[in-house]
Design a protein around this motif. Structure first.
Motif, PDB file in Angstrom:
ATOM      1  N   ARG B 115       0.964  -1.155   0.050  1.00 39.57           N
ATOM      2  CA  ARG B 115       0.119  -0.097   0.033  1.00 39.57           C
ATOM      3  C   ARG B 115       1.014   1.231  -0.134  1.00 39.57           C
ATOM      4  N   GLU B 116       1.939   1.083   0.760  1.00 41.80           N
ATOM      5  CA  GLU B 116       3.000   2.213   0.763  1.00 41.80           C
ATOM      6  C   GLU B 116       3.244   2.417  -0.636  1.00 41.80           C
ATOM      7  N   ARG B 117       3.734   1.371  -1.423  1.00 46.62           N
ATOM      8  CA  ARG B 117       4.174   1.521  -2.606  1.00 46.62           C
ATOM      9  C   ARG B 117       2.968   2.280  -3.598  1.00 46.62           C
ATOM     10  N   LEU B 118       2.077   1.685  -3.550  1.00 49.75           N
ATOM     11  CA  LEU B 118       0.919   2.471  -4.437  1.00 49.75           C
ATOM     12  C   LEU B 118       0.516   3.875  -4.049  1.00 49.75           C
ATOM     13  N   LEU B 208     -10.055  -3.061  -0.169  1.00 48.42           N
ATOM     14  CA  LEU B 208     -11.699  -3.198  -0.514  1.00 48.42           C
ATOM     15  C   LEU B 208     -12.175  -1.834   0.015  1.00 48.42           C
ATOM     16  N   ARG B 209     -12.004  -1.335   1.039  1.00 49.76           N
ATOM     17  CA  ARG B 209     -12.718  -0.214   1.353  1.00 49.76           C
ATOM     18  C   ARG B 209     -11.544   0.863   1.535  1.00 49.76           C
ATOM     19  N   PRO B 210     -11.872   2.244   1.288  1.00 50.37           N
ATOM     20  CA  PRO B 210     -11.192   3.383   1.167  1.00 50.37           C
ATOM     21  C   PRO B 210     -10.168   3.447   2.273  1.00 50.37           C
ATOM     22  N   THR B 211      -8.844   3.722   2.108  1.00 45.87           N
ATOM     23  CA  THR B 211      -7.955   3.704   2.985  1.00 45.87           C
ATOM     24  C   THR B 211      -7.058   4.834   2.811  1.00 45.87           C
ATOM     25  N   SER B 212      -6.892   5.674   3.901  1.00 40.05           N
ATOM     26  CA  SER B 212      -6.160   6.917   3.574  1.00 40.05           C
ATOM     27  C   SER B 212      -4.618   6.817   4.136  1.00 40.05           C
ATOM     28  N   ARG B 213      -3.573   7.437   3.640  1.00 37.67           N
ATOM     29  CA  ARG B 213      -2.324   7.603   4.121  1.00 37.67           C
ATOM     30  C   ARG B 213      -1.827   8.800   3.790  1.00 37.67           C
ATOM     31  N   SER B 214      -0.644   9.288   4.403  1.00 42.50           N
ATOM     32  CA  SER B 214       0.051  10.644   4.008  1.00 42.50           C
ATOM     33  C   SER B 214       1.401  10.204   3.616  1.00 42.50           C
ATOM     34  N   PHE B 218       1.113  14.757   1.117  1.00 50.49           N
ATOM     35  CA  PHE B 218       0.172  14.640   0.361  1.00 50.49           C
ATOM     36  C   PHE B 218      -0.823  13.574   1.065  1.00 50.49           C
ATOM     37  N   ASN B 219      -2.035  13.834   0.964  1.00 45.71           N
ATOM     38  CA  ASN B 219      -2.853  12.770   1.488  1.00 45.71           C
ATOM     39  C   ASN B 219      -3.398  11.895   0.140  1.00 45.71           C
ATOM     40  N   VAL B 220      -3.483  10.572   0.416  1.00 48.26           N
ATOM     41  CA  VAL B 220      -3.796   9.581  -0.655  1.00 48.26           C
ATOM     42  C   VAL B 220      -5.062   8.744  -0.111  1.00 48.26           C
ATOM     43  N   VAL B 221      -6.105   8.523  -0.939  1.00 43.54           N
ATOM     44  CA  VAL B 221      -7.145   7.401  -0.545  1.00 43.54           C
ATOM     45  C   VAL B 221      -6.914   6.346  -1.612  1.00 43.54           C
ATOM     46  N   LEU B 222      -6.689   5.116  -1.279  1.00 44.20           N
ATOM     47  CA  LEU B 222      -6.716   4.049  -2.055  1.00 44.20           C
ATOM     48  C   LEU B 222      -7.998   3.040  -1.931  1.00 44.20           C
ATOM     49  N   GLN B 224     -10.711  -0.157  -4.198  1.00 46.90           N
ATOM     50  CA  GLN B 224     -11.183  -0.733  -5.412  1.00 46.90           C
ATOM     51  C   GLN B 224     -12.520  -1.028  -5.390  1.00 46.90           C
ATOM     52  N   ALA B 225     -12.869  -1.008  -6.653  1.00 49.20           N
ATOM     53  CA  ALA B 225     -14.358  -1.228  -6.897  1.00 49.20           C
ATOM     54  C   ALA B 225     -14.403  -1.606  -8.425  1.00 49.20           C
ATOM     55  N   ASN B 226     -15.427  -2.666  -8.924  1.00 49.83           N
ATOM     56  CA  ASN B 226     -15.482  -2.584 -10.157  1.00 49.83           C
ATOM     57  C   ASN B 226     -14.386  -3.378 -10.888  1.00 49.83           C
ATOM     58  N   ASP B 227     -13.500  -4.153 -10.120  1.00 48.19           N
ATOM     59  CA  ASP B 227     -12.327  -4.738 -10.764  1.00 48.19           C
ATOM     60  C   ASP B 227     -11.306  -3.606 -11.177  1.00 48.19           C
ATOM     61  N   GLN B 228     -11.475  -2.518 -10.551  1.00 50.33           N
ATOM     62  CA  GLN B 228     -10.383  -1.545 -10.951  1.00 50.33           C
ATOM     63  C   GLN B 228      -9.832  -0.924  -9.645  1.00 50.33           C
ATOM     64  N   GLY B 229      -8.482  -0.416  -9.568  1.00 58.11           N
ATOM     65  CA  GLY B 229      -8.017   0.349  -8.574  1.00 58.11           C
ATOM     66  C   GLY B 229      -8.020   1.658  -8.545  1.00 58.11           C
ATOM     67  N   TYR B 230      -8.404   2.440  -7.510  1.00 59.49           N
ATOM     68  CA  TYR B 230      -8.524   3.661  -7.522  1.00 59.49           C
ATOM     69  C   TYR B 230      -7.502   4.448  -6.512  1.00 59.49           C
ATOM     70  N   ALA B 231      -6.781   5.507  -7.127  1.00 57.68           N
ATOM     71  CA  ALA B 231      -5.812   6.263  -6.105  1.00 57.68           C
ATOM     72  C   ALA B 231      -5.879   7.787  -6.180  1.00 57.68           C
ATOM     73  N   LEU B 232      -6.593   8.468  -5.122  1.00 57.97           N
ATOM     74  CA  LEU B 232      -6.856   9.634  -5.290  1.00 57.97           C
ATOM     75  C   LEU B 232      -5.959  10.594  -4.303  1.00 57.97           C
ATOM     76  N   VAL B 233      -5.329  11.396  -4.814  1.00 56.95           N
ATOM     77  CA  VAL B 233      -4.080  12.006  -4.071  1.00 56.95           C
ATOM     78  C   VAL B 233      -4.379  13.669  -4.324  1.00 56.95           C
ATOM     79  N   SER B 234      -3.786  14.562  -3.450  1.00 53.20           N
ATOM     80  CA  SER B 234      -3.828  15.727  -3.414  1.00 53.20           C
ATOM     81  C   SER B 234      -3.154  16.434  -1.937  1.00 53.20           C
ATOM     82  N   ASP B 235      -2.876  17.615  -2.215  1.00 56.10           N
ATOM     83  CA  ASP B 235      -2.523  18.460  -0.911  1.00 56.10           C
ATOM     84  C   ASP B 235      -3.490  19.082  -0.063  1.00 56.10           C
ATOM     85  N   LEU B 236      -4.923  18.819  -0.559  1.00 52.65           N
ATOM     86  CA  LEU B 236      -6.112  18.987   0.270  1.00 52.65           C
ATOM     87  C   LEU B 236      -6.204  18.275   1.718  1.00 52.65           C
TER      88      LEU B 236
END
Lengths: 168, 253
Positions: B115-118, B208-214, B218-222, B224-236
């Motif tokens: 997860r750190e790598r992602l 499987l569930r949204p997981t955040s880390r800094s 930057f904040n990152v939320v990882l 998955q859904a619909n067999d796809q991986g999602y990574a949302l990242v911002s300095d928000l």
């Protein structure tokens, strides 16, 4: 075979990748260029003379990999040497501090992308801190050619960036 | 010294590469030549523009790993063998203790590293976009961005959130994410940008569930859904980023 420590060569990965990105202007190709550079470096590590500038050696390999690929992609220009004989109507527009302050990254990137590859290359090598002699060694040309290209490339950049002018 | 000669030396002077004698001669010329002084100021301005505003690209983490894996490591020097064997014995003991303590811990550690790598790759790619990677235009909103991906990806990114007044959609792009291409959607919140990376899932351990880390501020939320991986990242800040994540995850077709 002369051993080059992994940490020593990997320390240059960012610089090589940045150089590759600006050479080919494509992220995926830049990765390929860097990877092939390391493959070639490993294969010819026995030719490397310790203490003679590992960084410059790697940059020279990368530039050769880039040219080889370009020649393969366009055999018609195979063997063509990069020429500094470009249209000579280069304005020496003056660039001021105030204009620089107003420039955004996209302006500077567009100006550098607009340079021909030989011009872009000498600008990038200069930014990397290579002397004209080192750049000449990397490019396999004379120091005079590097000086001439760099001078004309910078004239073009000054002219182009000065033309952006003040923004409203 | 002529102006032509002086101008040929000015860049070397700025770089500190002139001999004392040449530097002195150049200084003497510059004191009496306003045109060459203006030229020098312009050269300094260009160097500043290049040094501070030209985007710099860092090698992707995945590339660095590949390079590291392909470069052979030196054989351990003879004089360190004894110490190495002691280290090896200690490592074996530690490994045995870990096995006795149960495999779950090491599995969690592996997952955490993945997860750190992602998250780290998300931040690297986000920075590359901020540095000026081109975005597809979005005058027609999501309906215009999604077809733009056609032919650039081997999957259709699943996204139904087209942006709103709080988080307008700025555009889309394709970036490499580790070993694969990813669709990127860039949203805005005030002066901040948030990048959403969507990619095919196989081989990547998105939670499987949204997981955040800094990561590096930057904040990152990882997730998955619909067999796809999602990574949302911002300095928000994390609260606002989670608001955006919720809108993305709950929007329907």
């Amino acid at each position: 075979m002369a051993h080059i420590d992994a940490s020593e060569v990997l320390a240059h990965a960012d610089g090589l990748y940045n150089f590759a990105r600006w050479l080919c202007l494509d992220a995926a190709e830049a990765e390929d260029l860097v990877q092939e550079t390391y493959v070639r470096a490993l294969a010819s590590a026995h030719q490397f003379q310790p203490g003679t500038g590992l960084r410059a050696w790697l940059f020279r390999i990368l530039r050769n990999v880039f040219l080889d690929r370009r020649r393969r992609a366009a055999p018609a220009i195979s063997g063509e040497e990069p020429s500094d004989d470009v249209p000579g109507d280069v304005s020496t527009g003056e660039l001021g501090q105030e204009q620089v302050r107003r420039l955004v990254a996209a302006d500077v990137a567009a100006a550098v992308q607009g340079l021909s590859e030989p011009f872009r290359t000498v600008v990038l090598l200069d930014m990397e801190g290579f002397t004209d002699a080192e750049s000449a060694n990397i490019l396999g040309c004379s120091e005079g050619t590097v000086k001439s290209r760099l001078s004309r490339a910078r004239a073009r950049l000054r002219s182009q960036l000065a033309a952006y002018g003040p923004r409203p | 010294m002529t102006c032509d000669t002086a101008r040929g030396l000015i860049l070397d002077a700025i770089r500190g590469r002139l001999s004392d004698a040449s530097a002195r001669e150049l200084r003497q010329h510059m004191e009496t030549c306003a045109a060459c002084r203006a030229f020098e100021a312009s050269e300094r301005a260009l160097s500043e523009a290049l040094d501070t505003k030209l985007p710099q690209y860092a090698a992707p983490l995945a590339l660095k790993r590949r390079l590291q894996g392909s470069w052979p490591h030196a054989a351990a020097p003879v004089r360190t063998r004894r110490w190495s064997s002691q280290l090896a014995r200690m490592a074996a003991v530690a490994a045995a203790v870990a096995v006795v303590a149960g495999g779950a811990g090491s599995m969690l550690a592996t997952r955490s590293a993945e997860r750190e790598r992602l998250a780290g790759e998300s931040v690297n790619d986000h920075l590359r976009l901020l540095a000026g990677a081109p975005l597809a235009t979005v005058t027609g909103g999501l309906h215009e961005v999604k077809p733009w991906f056609g032919g650039k990806l081997d999957f259709a990114p699943s996204l139904h959130f087209a942006g709103d007044e709080d988080f307008p959609l700025l555009g889309g792009a394709v970036e490499r994410f580790l070993d694969r291409p990813a669709a990127v959607f860039v949203f805005q919140r005030r002066l901040h940008k948030a990048s959403l990376f969507v990619m095919s899932l196989p081989g990547l351990d998105f939670p499987l569930r949204p997981t955040s880390r800094s990561v590096r501020g930057f904040n990152v939320v990882l997730w998955q859904a619909n067999d796809q991986g999602y990574a949302l990242v911002s300095d928000l800040n994390l609260d606002e980023l989670l608001q955006l994540q919720k809108r993305i995850a709950t929007a329907g077709p």
